[in-house]
Design a protein around this motif. Structure first.
Motif, PDB file in Angstrom:
ATOM      1  N   PHE A 112       0.794  -1.230   0.000  1.00 25.09           N
ATOM      2  CA  PHE A 112       0.000   0.000   0.000  1.00 25.09           C
ATOM      3  C   PHE A 112       0.826   1.279   0.000  1.00 25.09           C
ATOM      4  CE2 PHE A 112      -2.196  -3.220   2.682  1.00 25.09           C
ATOM      5  CZ  PHE A 112      -3.227  -3.524   1.813  1.00 25.09           C
ATOM      6  N   GLY A 113       2.116   1.196  -0.298  1.00 24.04           N
ATOM      7  CA  GLY A 113       3.016   2.346  -0.198  1.00 24.04           C
ATOM      8  C   GLY A 113       2.544   3.573  -0.954  1.00 24.04           C
ATOM      9  N   ASN A 114       2.191   3.409  -2.216  1.00 26.06           N
ATOM     10  CA  ASN A 114       1.771   4.560  -3.017  1.00 26.06           C
ATOM     11  C   ASN A 114       0.464   5.159  -2.501  1.00 26.06           C
ATOM     12  OD1 ASN A 114       3.979   4.332  -4.696  1.00 26.06           O
ATOM     13  ND2 ASN A 114       2.930   2.981  -6.125  1.00 26.06           N
ATOM     14  N   ASP A 115      -0.471   4.308  -2.111  1.00 24.91           N
ATOM     15  CA  ASP A 115      -1.745   4.800  -1.565  1.00 24.91           C
ATOM     16  C   ASP A 115      -1.536   5.556  -0.263  1.00 24.91           C
ATOM     17  OD1 ASP A 115      -3.156   3.670  -3.682  1.00 24.91           O
ATOM     18  OD2 ASP A 115      -3.540   1.808  -2.592  1.00 24.91           O
ATOM     19  N   LEU A 116      -0.658   5.038   0.594  1.00 25.07           N
ATOM     20  CA  LEU A 116      -0.382   5.720   1.861  1.00 25.07           C
ATOM     21  C   LEU A 116       0.298   7.071   1.636  1.00 25.07           C
ATOM     22  CD1 LEU A 116       0.830   2.823   4.182  1.00 25.07           C
ATOM     23  CD2 LEU A 116      -1.307   4.086   4.335  1.00 25.07           C
ATOM     24  N   LYS A 117       1.193   7.126   0.670  1.00 30.30           N
ATOM     25  CA  LYS A 117       1.871   8.400   0.378  1.00 30.30           C
ATOM     26  C   LYS A 117       0.871   9.438  -0.108  1.00 30.30           C
ATOM     27  CE  LYS A 117       6.359   6.429  -0.625  1.00 30.30           C
ATOM     28  NZ  LYS A 117       7.321   6.030  -1.640  1.00 30.30           N
ATOM     29  N   ARG A 118      -0.032   9.037  -0.992  1.00 29.20           N
ATOM     30  CA  ARG A 118      -1.054   9.968  -1.479  1.00 29.20           C
ATOM     31  C   ARG A 118      -1.964  10.418  -0.347  1.00 29.20           C
ATOM     32  NH1 ARG A 118      -1.699   6.719  -6.696  1.00 29.20           N
ATOM     33  NH2 ARG A 118      -2.413   5.253  -5.188  1.00 29.20           N
ATOM     34  N   TYR A 119      -2.370   9.475   0.518  1.00 31.65           N
ATOM     35  CA  TYR A 119      -3.251   9.797   1.643  1.00 31.65           C
ATOM     36  C   TYR A 119      -2.552  10.770   2.600  1.00 31.65           C
ATOM     37  CZ  TYR A 119      -6.349   9.203   5.640  1.00 31.65           C
ATOM     38  OH  TYR A 119      -7.205   9.435   6.689  1.00 31.65           O
ATOM     39  N   ALA A 120      -1.285  10.489   2.897  1.00 32.07           N
ATOM     40  CA  ALA A 120      -0.530  11.358   3.808  1.00 32.07           C
ATOM     41  C   ALA A 120      -0.403  12.764   3.237  1.00 32.07           C
ATOM     42  CB  ALA A 120       0.849  10.757   4.068  1.00 32.07           C
ATOM     43  N   LYS A 121      -0.146  12.860   1.948  1.00 36.54           N
ATOM     44  CA  LYS A 121       0.001  14.177   1.322  1.00 36.54           C
ATOM     45  C   LYS A 121      -1.327  14.927   1.301  1.00 36.54           C
ATOM     46  CE  LYS A 121       1.867  16.444  -2.729  1.00 36.54           C
ATOM     47  NZ  LYS A 121       2.556  16.280  -4.004  1.00 36.54           N
ATOM     48  N   ALA A 122      -2.413  14.221   0.978  1.00 36.43           N
ATOM     49  CA  ALA A 122      -3.728  14.857   0.893  1.00 36.43           C
ATOM     50  C   ALA A 122      -4.226  15.338   2.250  1.00 36.43           C
ATOM     51  CB  ALA A 122      -4.735  13.892   0.282  1.00 36.43           C
ATOM     52  N   HIS A 123      -3.852  14.636   3.317  1.00 36.56           N
ATOM     53  CA  HIS A 123      -4.339  14.973   4.661  1.00 36.56           C
ATOM     54  C   HIS A 123      -3.262  15.620   5.533  1.00 36.56           C
ATOM     55  CE1 HIS A 123      -7.359  12.076   3.255  1.00 36.56           C
ATOM     56  NE2 HIS A 123      -8.177  12.784   4.020  1.00 36.56           N
ATOM     57  N   HIS A 124      -2.148  16.022   4.921  1.00 33.84           N
ATOM     58  CA  HIS A 124      -1.058  16.711   5.614  1.00 33.84           C
ATOM     59  C   HIS A 124      -0.565  15.917   6.824  1.00 33.84           C
ATOM     60  CE1 HIS A 124      -2.013  20.050   3.037  1.00 33.84           C
ATOM     61  NE2 HIS A 124      -3.277  19.980   3.440  1.00 33.84           N
ATOM     62  N   LEU A 125      -0.298  14.636   6.601  1.00 36.75           N
ATOM     63  CA  LEU A 125       0.215  13.758   7.646  1.00 36.75           C
ATOM     64  C   LEU A 125       1.643  13.352   7.308  1.00 36.75           C
ATOM     65  CD1 LEU A 125      -2.876  11.384   7.946  1.00 36.75           C
ATOM     66  CD2 LEU A 125      -2.255  13.240   9.512  1.00 36.75           C
ATOM     67  N   GLU A 126       2.379  12.952   8.319  1.00 33.21           N
ATOM     68  CA  GLU A 126       3.737  12.459   8.095  1.00 33.21           C
ATOM     69  C   GLU A 126       3.657  11.001   7.650  1.00 33.21           C
ATOM     70  OE1 GLU A 126       7.798  11.727  10.574  1.00 33.21           O
ATOM     71  OE2 GLU A 126       6.516  13.404  11.164  1.00 33.21           O
ATOM     72  N   TYR A 127       4.290  10.703   6.521  1.00 31.32           N
ATOM     73  CA  TYR A 127       4.207   9.363   5.927  1.00 31.32           C
ATOM     74  C   TYR A 127       4.748   8.293   6.862  1.00 31.32           C
ATOM     75  CZ  TYR A 127       5.278   5.396   2.946  1.00 31.32           C
ATOM     76  OH  TYR A 127       5.385   4.131   2.438  1.00 31.32           O
ATOM     77  N   GLU A 128       5.887   8.535   7.501  1.00 31.73           N
ATOM     78  CA  GLU A 128       6.501   7.526   8.380  1.00 31.73           C
ATOM     79  C   GLU A 128       5.601   7.185   9.564  1.00 31.73           C
ATOM     80  OE1 GLU A 128       9.197   5.584   8.051  1.00 31.73           O
ATOM     81  OE2 GLU A 128       9.375   6.431   6.047  1.00 31.73           O
ATOM     82  N   THR A 129       4.928   8.178  10.119  1.00 29.24           N
ATOM     83  CA  THR A 129       4.008   7.936  11.230  1.00 29.24           C
ATOM     84  C   THR A 129       2.828   7.099  10.775  1.00 29.24           C
ATOM     85  OG1 THR A 129       4.622  10.057  12.202  1.00 29.24           O
ATOM     86  CG2 THR A 129       2.595   9.043  13.004  1.00 29.24           C
ATOM     87  N   LEU A 130       2.291   7.437   9.628  1.00 27.05           N
ATOM     88  CA  LEU A 130       1.176   6.682   9.067  1.00 27.05           C
ATOM     89  C   LEU A 130       1.596   5.248   8.766  1.00 27.05           C
ATOM     90  CD1 LEU A 130      -1.765   6.857   8.098  1.00 27.05           C
ATOM     91  CD2 LEU A 130      -0.892   7.573   5.873  1.00 27.05           C
ATOM     92  N   LEU A 131       2.781   5.075   8.210  1.00 30.80           N
ATOM     93  CA  LEU A 131       3.299   3.737   7.905  1.00 30.80           C
ATOM     94  C   LEU A 131       3.462   2.916   9.178  1.00 30.80           C
ATOM     95  CD1 LEU A 131       4.434   1.733   5.826  1.00 30.80           C
ATOM     96  CD2 LEU A 131       6.662   2.832   6.133  1.00 30.80           C
ATOM     97  N   GLU A 132       3.977   3.526  10.225  1.00 30.51           N
ATOM     98  CA  GLU A 132       4.160   2.838  11.514  1.00 30.51           C
ATOM     99  C   GLU A 132       2.818   2.364  12.073  1.00 30.51           C
ATOM    100  OE1 GLU A 132       6.524   1.712  14.942  1.00 30.51           O
ATOM    101  OE2 GLU A 132       7.283   2.714  13.158  1.00 30.51           O
ATOM    102  N   GLU A 133       1.817   3.226  12.028  1.00 32.56           N
ATOM    103  CA  GLU A 133       0.487   2.869  12.541  1.00 32.56           C
ATOM    104  C   GLU A 133      -0.118   1.713  11.744  1.00 32.56           C
ATOM    105  OE1 GLU A 133      -1.724   6.491  12.359  1.00 32.56           O
ATOM    106  OE2 GLU A 133      -0.668   7.376  14.058  1.00 32.56           O
ATOM    107  N   GLU A 134       0.012   1.778  10.428  1.00 28.39           N
ATOM    108  CA  GLU A 134      -0.537   0.717   9.587  1.00 28.39           C
ATOM    109  C   GLU A 134       0.232  -0.588   9.767  1.00 28.39           C
ATOM    110  OE1 GLU A 134      -3.376   0.772   7.835  1.00 28.39           O
ATOM    111  OE2 GLU A 134      -3.646   2.774   8.662  1.00 28.39           O
ATOM    112  N   ALA A 135       1.524  -0.508  10.009  1.00 30.75           N
ATOM    113  CA  ALA A 135       2.332  -1.712  10.239  1.00 30.75           C
ATOM    114  C   ALA A 135       1.905  -2.404  11.531  1.00 30.75           C
ATOM    115  CB  ALA A 135       3.812  -1.344  10.297  1.00 30.75           C
ATOM    116  N   ILE A 136       1.614  -1.630  12.556  1.00 28.68           N
ATOM    117  CA  ILE A 136       1.163  -2.214  13.824  1.00 28.68           C
ATOM    118  C   ILE A 136      -0.199  -2.869  13.644  1.00 28.68           C
ATOM    119  CG2 ILE A 136       0.419  -1.644  16.167  1.00 28.68           C
ATOM    120  CD1 ILE A 136       2.719   0.459  16.151  1.00 28.68           C
ATOM    121  N   LYS A 137      -1.088  -2.228  12.907  1.00 27.48           N
ATOM    122  CA  LYS A 137      -2.396  -2.834  12.622  1.00 27.48           C
ATOM    123  C   LYS A 137      -2.225  -4.121  11.819  1.00 27.48           C
ATOM    124  CE  LYS A 137      -4.919   1.521  12.309  1.00 27.48           C
ATOM    125  NZ  LYS A 137      -5.631   2.410  11.367  1.00 27.48           N
TER     126      LYS A 137
END
Length: 65
Positions: A29-54
């Motif tokens: 899901f790397g590309n989708d997460l990057k787009r989501y992070a950019k659209a919602h002004h989130l840090e990609y690494e933080t989002l990736l960490e949260e999704e990895a734990i899930k």
């Protein structure tokens, strides 16, 4: 399936599992997460960490006792 030794569930093992999960999520899901992070002004690494734990909850674990 993830094989774990019941006697070795220390912090290092937990970090290794999160690292493996991060790679798995990024591959799927790397590309989708990057787009989501950019659209919602989130840090990609933080989002990736949260999704990895899930993602850890989707693995099947085998414990060697």
């Amino acid at each position: 399936m993830v094989y774990l030794n019941y006697n070795n569930l220390d912090n290092e093992t937990q970090q290794r599992l999160v690292s493996v999960s991060k790679k798995d999520v990024e591959r799927k899901f790397g590309n989708d997460l990057k787009r989501y992070a950019k659209a919602h002004h989130l840090e990609y690494e933080t989002l990736l960490e949260e999704e990895a734990i899930k993602n850890l909850y989707s693995y099947e674990y085998v414990f060697n006792i």
